[in-house]
Design a protein around this motif. Structure first.
Motif, PDB file in Angstrom:
ATOM      1  N   SER A 187     -12.170   5.997   3.439  1.00 30.44           N
ATOM      2  CA  SER A 187     -10.608   5.567   3.183  1.00 30.44           C
ATOM      3  C   SER A 187     -10.476   5.362   1.739  1.00 30.44           C
ATOM      4  CB  SER A 187     -10.498   4.161   3.838  1.00 30.44           C
ATOM      5  OG  SER A 187     -11.162   3.144   3.264  1.00 30.44           O
ATOM      6  N   LEU A 188      -8.961   5.341   1.287  1.00 26.90           N
ATOM      7  CA  LEU A 188      -8.870   5.221  -0.037  1.00 26.90           C
ATOM      8  C   LEU A 188      -9.429   3.781  -0.516  1.00 26.90           C
ATOM      9  CD1 LEU A 188      -7.534   6.478  -2.421  1.00 26.90           C
ATOM     10  CD2 LEU A 188      -5.259   5.616  -1.729  1.00 26.90           C
ATOM     11  N   GLU A 189      -9.525   2.790   0.415  1.00 26.02           N
ATOM     12  CA  GLU A 189      -9.579   1.480  -0.092  1.00 26.02           C
ATOM     13  C   GLU A 189     -11.143   1.490  -0.229  1.00 26.02           C
ATOM     14  OE1 GLU A 189      -9.578  -3.117   1.611  1.00 26.02           O
ATOM     15  OE2 GLU A 189      -8.084  -1.681   2.299  1.00 26.02           O
ATOM     16  N   ALA A 190     -11.949   2.187   0.434  1.00 26.27           N
ATOM     17  CA  ALA A 190     -13.497   2.450   0.446  1.00 26.27           C
ATOM     18  C   ALA A 190     -13.783   3.015  -1.082  1.00 26.27           C
ATOM     19  CB  ALA A 190     -14.089   2.711   1.611  1.00 26.27           C
ATOM     20  N   LEU A 191     -13.143   3.877  -1.175  1.00 26.75           N
ATOM     21  CA  LEU A 191     -13.150   4.728  -2.638  1.00 26.75           C
ATOM     22  C   LEU A 191     -12.860   3.895  -3.583  1.00 26.75           C
ATOM     23  CD1 LEU A 191     -11.686   8.374  -1.772  1.00 26.75           C
ATOM     24  CD2 LEU A 191     -14.109   7.669  -2.147  1.00 26.75           C
ATOM     25  N   PHE A 192     -11.721   3.110  -3.691  1.00 28.61           N
ATOM     26  CA  PHE A 192     -11.367   2.247  -4.738  1.00 28.61           C
ATOM     27  C   PHE A 192     -12.479   1.157  -5.002  1.00 28.61           C
ATOM     28  CE2 PHE A 192      -9.546  -1.456  -6.671  1.00 28.61           C
ATOM     29  CZ  PHE A 192      -8.950  -0.950  -7.847  1.00 28.61           C
ATOM     30  N   PRO A 225      -4.168   7.780 -10.655  1.00 30.15           N
ATOM     31  CA  PRO A 225      -2.919   8.338  -9.950  1.00 30.15           C
ATOM     32  C   PRO A 225      -3.329   8.164  -8.453  1.00 30.15           C
ATOM     33  CG  PRO A 225      -3.223   9.761 -11.688  1.00 30.15           C
ATOM     34  CD  PRO A 225      -4.257   8.708 -11.829  1.00 30.15           C
ATOM     35  N   GLU A 226      -4.581   8.404  -7.865  1.00 31.41           N
ATOM     36  CA  GLU A 226      -4.959   8.303  -6.719  1.00 31.41           C
ATOM     37  C   GLU A 226      -5.067   7.110  -6.050  1.00 31.41           C
ATOM     38  OE1 GLU A 226      -6.978   9.236  -9.352  1.00 31.41           O
ATOM     39  OE2 GLU A 226      -9.154   8.920  -8.946  1.00 31.41           O
ATOM     40  N   PHE A 227      -5.218   5.888  -6.942  1.00 28.73           N
ATOM     41  CA  PHE A 227      -5.378   4.770  -6.578  1.00 28.73           C
ATOM     42  C   PHE A 227      -3.726   3.825  -6.538  1.00 28.73           C
ATOM     43  CE2 PHE A 227      -9.840   5.150  -7.839  1.00 28.73           C
ATOM     44  CZ  PHE A 227     -10.308   5.495  -6.382  1.00 28.73           C
ATOM     45  N   ARG A 228      -2.949   4.419  -7.007  1.00 29.79           N
ATOM     46  CA  ARG A 228      -1.515   3.618  -7.159  1.00 29.79           C
ATOM     47  C   ARG A 228      -1.001   3.113  -6.080  1.00 29.79           C
ATOM     48  NH1 ARG A 228       0.848   7.202 -12.171  1.00 29.79           N
ATOM     49  NH2 ARG A 228      -0.625   6.778 -13.825  1.00 29.79           N
ATOM     50  N   VAL A 229      -1.152   3.967  -4.953  1.00 31.42           N
ATOM     51  CA  VAL A 229      -0.450   3.753  -3.731  1.00 31.42           C
ATOM     52  C   VAL A 229      -1.097   2.233  -3.019  1.00 31.42           C
ATOM     53  CG1 VAL A 229      -0.055   5.996  -3.236  1.00 31.42           C
ATOM     54  CG2 VAL A 229      -2.081   4.970  -2.216  1.00 31.42           C
ATOM     55  N   LEU A 230      -2.256   1.684  -3.513  1.00 30.85           N
ATOM     56  CA  LEU A 230      -2.883   0.415  -3.045  1.00 30.85           C
ATOM     57  C   LEU A 230      -1.995  -0.692  -3.715  1.00 30.85           C
ATOM     58  CD1 LEU A 230      -6.556   1.478  -3.163  1.00 30.85           C
ATOM     59  CD2 LEU A 230      -5.128   1.578  -1.198  1.00 30.85           C
TER      60      LEU A 230
END
Length: 108
Positions: free
Chosen positions: A12-17, A85-90
């Protein structure tokens, strides 16, 4: 990682962050000679996303941000990671604005 229809789902994006937060802690130590012990502990205990949100909601910049600014490495701050850019949505617009404001102030 979860499996769906025999395929492995991407993290998930959260895990990547979270992984990237741990990575900037390691890079701060290795590349800037700064050991962010408190940040690493918070990331381990609360997770990368919750830690970044806590930092951004504080009216003051963290000691770690200041230490990395003094070393010319604000690229290793949570604020810089949040604005990728890839994390801004969080993050909320307010959190993104706080990150931008701190980085802009550091570059002045």
């Amino acid at each position: 990682m979860a499996r769906t229809n025999g395929a492995v789902d991407p993290p998930s994006l959260e895990a990547l962050f979270h992984r990237e937060m741990v990575r900037i802690c390691q890079r701060s130590r290795d590349e800037a000679g700064y050991h962010p012990g408190l940040l690493l502990r918070l990331v381990t205990e609360k997770g990368g996303l919750a830690t970044a949100q806590q930092l951004l909601r504080s009216p003051l910049v963290s000691d770690g941000f200041t230490a990395l600014w003094e070393r010319g490495r604000v690229d290793l701050t949570a604020e810089a990671l949040v604005l990728r850019p890839e994390f801004r949505v969080l993050f909320t617009e307010e959190e993104l604005a706080a990150a931008r404001s701190r980085l802009n102030a550091a570059s002045s």
